[in-house]
Design a protein around this motif. Structure first.
Motif, short mmCIF file in Angstrom:
data_model
loop_
_atom_site.label_atom_id
_atom_site.label_comp_id
_atom_site.label_asym_id
_atom_site.label_seq_id
_atom_site.Cartn_x
_atom_site.Cartn_y
_atom_site.Cartn_z
N PRO A 75 0.82 -1.21 0.00
CA PRO A 75 0.00 0.00 0.00
C PRO A 75 0.86 1.26 0.00
N PRO A 76 0.63 2.18 -0.95
CA PRO A 76 1.40 3.43 -0.96
C PRO A 76 0.94 4.35 0.17
N PRO A 77 1.77 5.33 0.53
CA PRO A 77 1.36 6.28 1.57
C PRO A 77 0.01 6.92 1.22
N GLY A 78 -0.87 6.96 2.19
CA GLY A 78 -2.18 7.55 1.98
C GLY A 78 -3.25 6.57 1.52
N TRP A 79 -2.85 5.36 1.12
CA TRP A 79 -3.82 4.38 0.63
C TRP A 79 -4.75 3.92 1.74
N TRP A 80 -4.20 3.68 2.92
CA TRP A 80 -5.01 3.16 4.02
C TRP A 80 -6.13 4.12 4.41
N GLU A 81 -5.86 5.40 4.33
CA GLU A 81 -6.85 6.38 4.76
C GLU A 81 -8.15 6.23 3.98
N LEU A 82 -8.04 5.96 2.66
CA LEU A 82 -9.24 5.80 1.85
C LEU A 82 -9.80 4.38 1.92
N ALA A 83 -8.93 3.39 1.95
CA ALA A 83 -9.38 2.00 1.87
C ALA A 83 -9.91 1.46 3.19
N ALA A 84 -9.44 1.99 4.31
CA ALA A 84 -9.89 1.50 5.61
C ALA A 84 -9.88 2.64 6.62
N GLN A 85 -8.70 2.94 7.18
CA GLN A 85 -8.51 4.06 8.11
C GLN A 85 -7.02 4.34 8.19
N PRO A 86 -6.63 5.54 8.64
CA PRO A 86 -5.20 5.90 8.61
C PRO A 86 -4.31 4.93 9.38
N ALA B 190 -12.04 -4.80 -4.76
CA ALA B 190 -12.67 -4.37 -3.50
C ALA B 190 -12.11 -3.03 -3.04
N ARG B 191 -12.86 -2.39 -2.14
CA ARG B 191 -12.47 -1.16 -1.45
C ARG B 191 -12.22 0.01 -2.39
N LEU B 192 -12.94 0.07 -3.49
CA LEU B 192 -12.83 1.22 -4.38
C LEU B 192 -13.38 2.45 -3.67
N ALA B 193 -12.57 3.50 -3.62
CA ALA B 193 -13.00 4.73 -2.96
C ALA B 193 -12.35 5.92 -3.65
N VAL B 194 -13.11 7.02 -3.77
CA VAL B 194 -12.61 8.27 -4.35
C VAL B 194 -12.95 9.38 -3.38
N ARG B 195 -12.01 10.26 -3.12
CA ARG B 195 -12.28 11.39 -2.23
C ARG B 195 -13.44 12.21 -2.77
N PRO B 196 -14.31 12.71 -1.89
CA PRO B 196 -15.49 13.45 -2.34
C PRO B 196 -15.17 14.58 -3.31
N GLY B 197 -14.13 15.34 -3.05
CA GLY B 197 -13.81 16.47 -3.91
C GLY B 197 -13.25 16.08 -5.26
N ALA B 198 -12.91 14.81 -5.45
CA ALA B 198 -12.31 14.36 -6.71
C ALA B 198 -13.25 13.47 -7.51
N ARG B 199 -14.50 13.35 -7.08
CA ARG B 199 -15.44 12.47 -7.77
C ARG B 199 -15.94 13.11 -9.07
N ARG B 200 -16.48 12.25 -9.92
CA ARG B 200 -17.03 12.64 -11.23
C ARG B 200 -15.96 13.17 -12.17
N GLY B 201 -14.73 12.77 -11.94
CA GLY B 201 -13.66 13.19 -12.84
C GLY B 201 -13.03 12.05 -13.60
#
Length: 253
Positions: A132-143, A186-197
């Motif tokens: 997992p790259p830095p920052g991946w856990w925050e979106l996929a599960a928790q920091p 599994a665990r597909l997630a996009v930050r709210p501000g980056a959606r629909r792009g």
């Protein structure tokens, strides 16, 4: 083994619980409460006992592992009729939703996605890595992931961690695991501000290319029936509903 059972077993292999005990053709799974799939008895096939007796073992296993007694049951299956007859009920209060679709499709649809109209936000591109790259856990599960989260998400012979980053920030994340010719997504997630792009599509394309290089030809994923946006995305990438499953719990649970 029928097609539904075979696919459910592959998906279970791709999502390894901390504890996974065979019980006839059923599987007893526990992972400290992280996700319903990793904390429920997979009830495909024959447990080797009458269903009511098998469910008593499910309950005992759950107590031994400090989780709620839960059965993962394919909709319309023989197991479902037995679970209902034993007095269990659909878990309508399950946080992820009581019923989910299992969707499948060829990786060619993922690997050559249609671009969304309009500009795509600037980013460093989609990449899939072995750790997992830095920052991946925050979106996929928790920091700061728990032991159970680390086990479920990082265990497997062929596991990849997809991410799209910009300015060092992970904007989208996904997990892929290859089991035989199947890429489990599994665990597909996009930050709210980056959606629909178009980031989810780009990430799916990168994950499909990664999976095909490792022998996968098709994909499978689970999505809650109420998640219309995700279902629409996966349908646009060539996936279709294969079957559904629901979580059942004892009436006294």
């Amino acid at each position: 083994m029928d097609d539904v059972t075979a696919l459910e077993q592959r998906c279970a292999d791709a999502w390894p619980a901390l504890v996974d005990e065979p019980f006839g053709q059923w599987r007893l799974r526990a992972a400290a409460g992280f996700t319903g799939r990793a904390n429920s008895a997979l009830t495909t096939g024959d447990p080797g006992l009458p269903v009511d007796e098998a469910l008593a073992r499910v309950t005992g296993f759950a107590r031994e592992n400090s989780i709620a007694p839960t059965a993962h049951v394919v909709v319309g299956s023989r197991s479902e009729a037995g679970v209902e007859a034993a007095g269990w009920r659909v878990d309508e209060d399950h946080p992820g939703g009581a019923e989910s679709l299992v969707m499948t499709g060829p990786l060619s649809g993922f690997a050559t996605p249609k671009r969304s109209p309009g500009p795509t936000p600037g980013h460093d591109g989609a990449h899939v890595t072995d750790v997992p790259p830095p920052g991946w856990w925050e979106l996929a599960a928790q920091p700061n992931p728990t032991r159970a989260q680390r086990h479920v998400l990082t265990t497997g012979d062929v596991v990849g961690f997809g991410a799209v980053t910009r300015d060092g920030v992970v904007l989208a994340a996904v997990r892929g695991a290859v089991v035989g010719d199947l890429l489990h997504v599994a665990r597909l997630a996009v930050r709210p501000g980056a959606r629909r792009g178009g980031l989810a599509r780009e990430l799916m394309g990168a994950l499909a290319d990664w999976g095909r290089r490792r022998g996968a030809t098709r994909c499978a994923l689970q999505v809650a029936e109420h998640n219309a946006a995700a279902i629409s995305l996966y349908e646009s990438l060539g996936c279709a509903e294969h079957h559904r499953y629901r979580y059942w719990v004892a009436n006294h649970a």
